[in-house]
Write a protein that holds these residues in place. Structure first.
Motif, PDB file in Angstrom:
ATOM      1  N   ASP A  18      -3.279   1.712   6.038  1.00 55.35           N
ATOM      2  CA  ASP A  18      -4.150   0.715   5.404  1.00 55.35           C
ATOM      3  C   ASP A  18      -4.087  -0.655   6.081  1.00 55.35           C
ATOM      4  OD1 ASP A  18      -5.346   2.195   3.184  1.00 55.35           O
ATOM      5  OD2 ASP A  18      -3.319   2.335   2.404  1.00 55.35           O
ATOM      6  N   ARG A  19      -2.906  -1.058   6.539  1.00 55.88           N
ATOM      7  CA  ARG A  19      -2.815  -2.398   7.123  1.00 55.88           C
ATOM      8  C   ARG A  19      -3.673  -2.520   8.378  1.00 55.88           C
ATOM      9  NH1 ARG A  19       2.330  -6.476   8.271  1.00 55.88           N
ATOM     10  NH2 ARG A  19       0.970  -8.161   8.960  1.00 55.88           N
ATOM     11  N   CYS A  40       5.509  -0.910   2.158  1.00 56.31           N
ATOM     12  CA  CYS A  40       4.942   0.436   2.026  1.00 56.31           C
ATOM     13  C   CYS A  40       5.719   1.199   0.972  1.00 56.31           C
ATOM     14  CB  CYS A  40       4.991   1.183   3.355  1.00 56.31           C
ATOM     15  SG  CYS A  40       4.301   2.859   3.257  1.00 56.31           S
ATOM     16  N   ALA A  76       0.860  -1.186   0.000  1.00 54.89           N
ATOM     17  CA  ALA A  76       0.000   0.000   0.000  1.00 54.89           C
ATOM     18  C   ALA A  76       0.891   1.230   0.000  1.00 54.89           C
ATOM     19  CB  ALA A  76      -0.923   0.002   1.218  1.00 54.89           C
ATOM     20  N   TRP A  92       3.918  -7.317   4.314  1.00 57.72           N
ATOM     21  CA  TRP A  92       3.469  -6.024   3.816  1.00 57.72           C
ATOM     22  C   TRP A  92       4.675  -5.158   3.448  1.00 57.72           C
ATOM     23  CZ3 TRP A  92      -1.428  -3.291   3.777  1.00 57.72           C
ATOM     24  CH2 TRP A  92      -2.533  -4.110   4.057  1.00 57.72           C
ATOM     25  N   SER A  98       0.996   2.011   4.169  1.00 56.63           N
ATOM     26  CA  SER A  98       0.723   0.753   4.863  1.00 56.63           C
ATOM     27  C   SER A  98       0.517   0.945   6.357  1.00 56.63           C
ATOM     28  CB  SER A  98       1.867  -0.242   4.628  1.00 56.63           C
ATOM     29  OG  SER A  98       1.853  -0.716   3.306  1.00 56.63           O
TER      30      SER A  98
END
Length: 298
Positions: free
Chosen positions: A137-138, A155, A131, A153, A134
């Motif tokens: 969003d995470r 970023c 993302a 994840w 992140s």
């Protein structure tokens, strides 16, 4: 008379070869592709959310956009596998501020609900979720769909030093322009398509796609150093050093903290001992990986 589009393309190509001009092309989403048998690729997912606010513990997601893509070992993006775009009606009306920011109205989300099983199935085979924020969003994604707790994840906003590589900043629009495109973002999935092209852009400083650098950074463990119980008058020194404040509302310490590479840990501890605490202390240190970084559970 309308200019022939073929002529326009030739003109753009000619201008792009001149050092006196830069040409921006309208971003067109890539068509879906089907991987061939025996093709050695990995699968990633680009994700973007729009929410009713900034608090991941109480605010709600009103839009989710995702683009699933395959990439090669060198970070080159091979193709788009699939896209996902959905609205969700929140429990309360969308505020005027959020409507102005996102362009999403109550009428647009009315009657819509996320299909949780479809979201989980979409990301099931992804080895990484990326993302452009992140850290934001995470936390929201994990609250809605547990499948995201078990994914690595990355970023794209913070795990690449974009200024170091010749960009004006990390804002998605700046990056897209630097990659030679412009887009009129309307939906979360549109920003995912934009991010795809940014990550496929070959950085002049490395000769490799930006995605390769992001993956390299994401794979490295980082250490979170907590500077607890520091004097208030030292806050400016900590901020200049790159520390951020956590207010304690998320269950983590009410404290300043910084994330550093393993190689920088000794220097950070020395800074705290000599400049902040003025004594031999052992600050709290957490080890983070792509599986835990940006998560609200850590």
């Amino acid at each position: 008379m309308l200019q022939d589009t073929t002529d326009l393309g030739a003109m753009a190509e000619t201008l792009s070869r001149s050092p006196d001009y830069r040409v921006l092309r309208r971003l067109v989403a890539r068509p879906r592709y089907v991987p061939t048998l025996g093709q050695h690729v990995r699968t990633g997912v680009l994700l973007d959310t729009e929410t009713t606010g900034l608090d991941h513990a109480k605010d709600e997601i009103i839009e989710l956009g995702m683009v699933k893509f395959d990439y090669a070992a060198d970070g080159r993006i091979v193709g788009v596998r699939d896209t996902f775009s959905a609205f969700n009606e929140p429990s309360c009306p969308i505020s005027p501020e959020v409507m102005a920011l996102t362009g999403i109205t109550d009428a647009m989300v009315a009657g819509h609900r996320f299909d949780d099983a479809a979201v989980a199935a979409f990301v099931d085979d992804a080895v990484i979720v990326i993302a452009h924020a992140s850290g934001f969003d995470r936390k929201f994604a994990e609250r809605y769909w547990p499948v995201f707790e078990h994914k690595a994840w990355g970023c794209s906003a913070t795990e690449i030093d974009w200024r170091k590589h010749g960009f004006a900043g990390a804002q998605l629009g700046y990056l897209l322009n630097g990659a030679g495109y412009f887009h009129q973002a309307h939906r979360a999935v549109d920003d995912c398509h934009a991010l795809l092209e940014v990550l496929d852009f070959v950085l002049p400083t490395t000769g490799a796609p930006a995605l390769a650098l992001l993956l390299e950074t994401a794979r490295r463990p980082t250490l979170r150093v907590w500077a607890e119980r520091t004097a208030f008058e030292l806050k400016d020194s900590l901020k200049r050093r790159g520390y951020r404040w956590n207010d304690g509302s998320d269950g983590r310490p009410k404290s300043w903290y910084i994330d550093v590479d393993e190689t920088a840990l000794d220097d950070e501890i020395a800074f705290l001992r000599t400049q902040i605490y003025m004594q031999d202390v052992e600050p709290g240190v957490q080890r983070l990986t792509a599986f835990t970084r940006f998560s609200g559970r850590i």
